[in-house]
Write a protein that holds these residues in place. Sequence first.
Motif, PDB file in Angstrom:
ATOM      1  N   THR A 173      36.897 -15.084  -7.342  1.00 15.74           N
ATOM      2  CA  THR A 173      35.757 -15.161  -6.411  1.00 15.74           C
ATOM      3  C   THR A 173      34.708 -14.093  -6.565  1.00 15.74           C
ATOM      4  OG1 THR A 173      36.654 -14.476  -4.404  1.00 15.74           O
ATOM      5  CG2 THR A 173      36.758 -16.738  -4.771  1.00 15.74           C
ATOM      6  N   GLU A 174      35.324 -12.703  -7.199  1.00 19.00           N
ATOM      7  CA  GLU A 174      34.640 -11.541  -6.999  1.00 19.00           C
ATOM      8  C   GLU A 174      34.273 -11.246  -8.610  1.00 19.00           C
ATOM      9  OE1 GLU A 174      34.230  -9.755  -4.464  1.00 19.00           O
ATOM     10  OE2 GLU A 174      35.789 -10.617  -2.959  1.00 19.00           O
ATOM     11  N   ILE A 231      46.244 -11.159  -7.721  1.00 15.15           N
ATOM     12  CA  ILE A 231      45.627 -10.911  -9.093  1.00 15.15           C
ATOM     13  C   ILE A 231      44.087 -11.471  -8.979  1.00 15.15           C
ATOM     14  CG2 ILE A 231      45.611 -11.604 -11.369  1.00 15.15           C
ATOM     15  CD1 ILE A 231      48.464 -12.190 -11.196  1.00 15.15           C
ATOM     16  N   TYR A 232      43.415 -10.346  -9.069  1.00 11.72           N
ATOM     17  CA  TYR A 232      41.717 -10.608  -9.180  1.00 11.72           C
ATOM     18  C   TYR A 232      41.284 -11.011 -10.727  1.00 11.72           C
ATOM     19  CZ  TYR A 232      41.736  -8.765  -4.475  1.00 11.72           C
ATOM     20  OH  TYR A 232      41.788  -8.633  -3.100  1.00 11.72           O
ATOM     21  N   ILE A 233      40.585 -12.237 -10.707  1.00 11.92           N
ATOM     22  CA  ILE A 233      39.977 -12.590 -12.075  1.00 11.92           C
ATOM     23  C   ILE A 233      38.532 -12.403 -11.940  1.00 11.92           C
ATOM     24  CG2 ILE A 233      40.008 -13.898 -14.047  1.00 11.92           C
ATOM     25  CD1 ILE A 233      42.834 -15.086 -13.235  1.00 11.92           C
ATOM     26  N   ASP A 234      37.921 -11.788 -12.616  1.00 15.88           N
ATOM     27  CA  ASP A 234      36.431 -12.006 -12.835  1.00 15.88           C
ATOM     28  C   ASP A 234      35.872 -13.078 -12.681  1.00 15.88           C
ATOM     29  OD1 ASP A 234      33.671 -10.004 -13.332  1.00 15.88           O
ATOM     30  OD2 ASP A 234      33.524 -11.758 -14.102  1.00 15.88           O
ATOM     31  N   ARG A 235      35.167 -13.478 -11.705  1.00 11.99           N
ATOM     32  CA  ARG A 235      34.332 -14.758 -11.405  1.00 11.99           C
ATOM     33  C   ARG A 235      33.788 -15.223 -12.554  1.00 11.99           C
ATOM     34  NH1 ARG A 235      30.115 -12.451  -7.354  1.00 11.99           N
ATOM     35  NH2 ARG A 235      28.231 -11.729  -8.907  1.00 11.99           N
ATOM     36  N   ASP A 236      33.250 -14.420 -13.678  1.00 10.90           N
ATOM     37  CA  ASP A 236      32.589 -15.390 -14.959  1.00 10.90           C
ATOM     38  C   ASP A 236      33.528 -15.430 -15.950  1.00 10.90           C
ATOM     39  OD1 ASP A 236      30.079 -14.907 -13.824  1.00 10.90           O
ATOM     40  OD2 ASP A 236      29.920 -12.997 -14.686  1.00 10.90           O
ATOM     41  N   VAL A 237      35.043 -15.260 -15.829  1.00 14.12           N
ATOM     42  CA  VAL A 237      35.791 -15.616 -16.773  1.00 14.12           C
ATOM     43  C   VAL A 237      36.406 -16.917 -16.761  1.00 14.12           C
ATOM     44  CG1 VAL A 237      38.192 -15.306 -17.559  1.00 14.12           C
ATOM     45  CG2 VAL A 237      37.053 -13.228 -16.589  1.00 14.12           C
ATOM     46  N   PRO A 238      36.321 -17.851 -18.045  1.00 12.86           N
ATOM     47  CA  PRO A 238      36.704 -19.089 -18.228  1.00 12.86           C
ATOM     48  C   PRO A 238      38.277 -19.142 -18.033  1.00 12.86           C
ATOM     49  CG  PRO A 238      35.468 -18.481 -20.090  1.00 12.86           C
ATOM     50  CD  PRO A 238      35.827 -17.235 -19.442  1.00 12.86           C
ATOM     51  N   HIS A 265      25.300  -0.661 -12.540  1.00 13.45           N
ATOM     52  CA  HIS A 265      26.779  -0.334 -12.351  1.00 13.45           C
ATOM     53  C   HIS A 265      26.570   0.873 -11.330  1.00 13.45           C
ATOM     54  CE1 HIS A 265      30.620   0.283 -13.894  1.00 13.45           C
ATOM     55  NE2 HIS A 265      30.416   1.624 -13.934  1.00 13.45           N
ATOM     56  N   LYS A 266      27.401   1.018 -10.614  1.00 14.27           N
ATOM     57  CA  LYS A 266      27.395   2.338  -9.579  1.00 14.27           C
ATOM     58  C   LYS A 266      28.527   3.139  -9.901  1.00 14.27           C
ATOM     59  CE  LYS A 266      24.121   0.466  -6.477  1.00 14.27           C
ATOM     60  NZ  LYS A 266      24.112  -0.803  -7.132  1.00 14.27           N
ATOM     61  N   VAL A 267      28.064   4.533  -9.716  1.00 15.39           N
ATOM     62  CA  VAL A 267      29.181   5.743 -10.024  1.00 15.39           C
ATOM     63  C   VAL A 267      30.310   5.492  -8.993  1.00 15.39           C
ATOM     64  CG1 VAL A 267      29.500   8.025 -10.101  1.00 15.39           C
ATOM     65  CG2 VAL A 267      27.463   7.337 -11.327  1.00 15.39           C
ATOM     66  N   ILE A 268      29.760   5.311  -7.746  1.00 13.27           N
ATOM     67  CA  ILE A 268      30.888   5.051  -6.697  1.00 13.27           C
ATOM     68  C   ILE A 268      30.451   3.870  -6.065  1.00 13.27           C
ATOM     69  CG2 ILE A 268      31.693   5.911  -4.627  1.00 13.27           C
ATOM     70  CD1 ILE A 268      31.533   8.663  -5.682  1.00 13.27           C
ATOM     71  N   TYR A 269      31.523   2.831  -5.776  1.00 14.04           N
ATOM     72  CA  TYR A 269      30.909   1.635  -5.409  1.00 14.04           C
ATOM     73  C   TYR A 269      30.853   1.728  -4.083  1.00 14.04           C
ATOM     74  CZ  TYR A 269      33.362   0.139  -9.888  1.00 14.04           C
ATOM     75  OH  TYR A 269      33.702   0.262 -11.010  1.00 14.04           O
ATOM     76  N   GLU A 270      30.025   0.645  -3.351  1.00  8.46           N
ATOM     77  CA  GLU A 270      29.819   0.800  -1.759  1.00  8.46           C
ATOM     78  C   GLU A 270      30.983   0.620  -1.280  1.00  8.46           C
ATOM     79  OE1 GLU A 270      26.815   1.091  -0.803  1.00  8.46           O
ATOM     80  OE2 GLU A 270      25.736   1.269  -2.890  1.00  8.46           O
ATOM     81  N   LYS A 271      30.965   0.617   0.200  1.00  7.01           N
ATOM     82  CA  LYS A 271      32.011   0.286   0.917  1.00  7.01           C
ATOM     83  C   LYS A 271      32.198  -1.189   1.067  1.00  7.01           C
ATOM     84  CE  LYS A 271      33.225   0.724   5.909  1.00  7.01           C
ATOM     85  NZ  LYS A 271      32.712   0.956   7.231  1.00  7.01           N
ATOM     86  N   ASP A 272      33.653  -1.233   1.285  1.00  2.00           N
ATOM     87  CA  ASP A 272      34.488  -2.873   1.382  1.00  2.00           C
ATOM     88  C   ASP A 272      34.448  -3.053  -0.260  1.00  2.00           C
ATOM     89  OD1 ASP A 272      34.375  -2.860   3.865  1.00  2.00           O
ATOM     90  OD2 ASP A 272      32.505  -3.758   4.170  1.00  2.00           O
ATOM     91  N   GLU A 273      35.125  -2.292  -0.975  1.00  2.00           N
ATOM     92  CA  GLU A 273      35.729  -2.547  -2.106  1.00  2.00           C
ATOM     93  C   GLU A 273      36.689  -3.965  -2.253  1.00  2.00           C
ATOM     94  OE1 GLU A 273      35.994   2.104  -2.586  1.00  2.00           O
ATOM     95  OE2 GLU A 273      36.596   0.516  -1.075  1.00  2.00           O
ATOM     96  N   ILE A 274      36.963  -4.359  -3.521  1.00  2.00           N
ATOM     97  CA  ILE A 274      37.889  -5.319  -3.538  1.00  2.00           C
ATOM     98  C   ILE A 274      39.110  -5.400  -2.587  1.00  2.00           C
ATOM     99  CG2 ILE A 274      39.455  -6.790  -5.010  1.00  2.00           C
ATOM    100  CD1 ILE A 274      37.734  -6.240  -7.232  1.00  2.00           C
ATOM    101  N   LEU A 275      39.654  -3.959  -2.525  1.00  2.00           N
ATOM    102  CA  LEU A 275      40.963  -3.866  -1.531  1.00  2.00           C
ATOM    103  C   LEU A 275      40.607  -2.646  -0.785  1.00  2.00           C
ATOM    104  CD1 LEU A 275      43.402  -4.458  -4.424  1.00  2.00           C
ATOM    105  CD2 LEU A 275      42.732  -6.057  -2.759  1.00  2.00           C
TER     106      LEU A 275
END
Length: 267
Positions: free
Chosen positions: A151-152, A170-177, A255-265
């Motif tokens: 979903t991410e 296991i996270y898989i990018d949401r665009d991946v077939p 693209h962000k150098v440092i991602y916003e709060k609430d990363e994937i995990l």
Amino acid sequence: MGIKEFFYDNVRYQIDNTKTVGNGGDIDETTFTIFVDKGVPEKFLEGIAVHEIEERKLLKKGHSYVFSHNEAQKKEAEFYEKIYGKDSGVKVLGEEEKVILTITHRRSVSKKSKIISQELENVPPPARPIIDIDNILQVIFDNKRYIIDNTERLIGTLVDIYEKGDGGTIYIDRDVPERFYEGLMLSELVTRKSLKKGLSWREANAEGNKAEEEYLVSEYGAQEGKELIADEMNFQAWKFATEKKEFNLPDGTGHKVIYEKDEILPK
């Protein structure tokens, strides 16, 4: 430039920037060597070394690549602040990231470090599949059960793993077939297992790629397995090229150098 000593947390490392490094930076914990691509200016060598050291610590604890990368970025920004001043850390980190995205795709990013030159017919299949997908929601690997989350949107990778207890996510990018799921997951699981042994990304990726090729040939036959790998590589190249273009979007949504709060995990 060339090979220089670098002390960090009371450990002596060598920084080697005499070669091409597929993902910009890498670390071999068995020799305490940090590899940085020869195209990277000297200004960024020690910062990248800090990043690789800190990122590997978290990966070995089972954190996802995205989370580990983000936390390593923070440590790297703090390191640059000590050298260039309190308000300059993230700015210098941004300059570095533009260089990295110019000379290479991050990690992962290209997972496939070489063009497949050997016909898959010559690759011996494993005795049995080493990954068992009992349905599209979970995977069993090395007697550990992982939940699949597609979903991410991932940055810098198509697949990621968070390990916890006897399994994880296991996270898989949401665009991946969906047809690429099996190969990507197996490659990443084997790669992560190899990283825990102290191998470099280059060596660990080679192990993951080999396992993926053998599995796909075993499951689908040489011809279809070869086509799946080729299609996955083309998709991956497109995805990372798109990510690179988005880095400098005028609306700031890239693209962000440092991602916003609430990363994937969380931690």
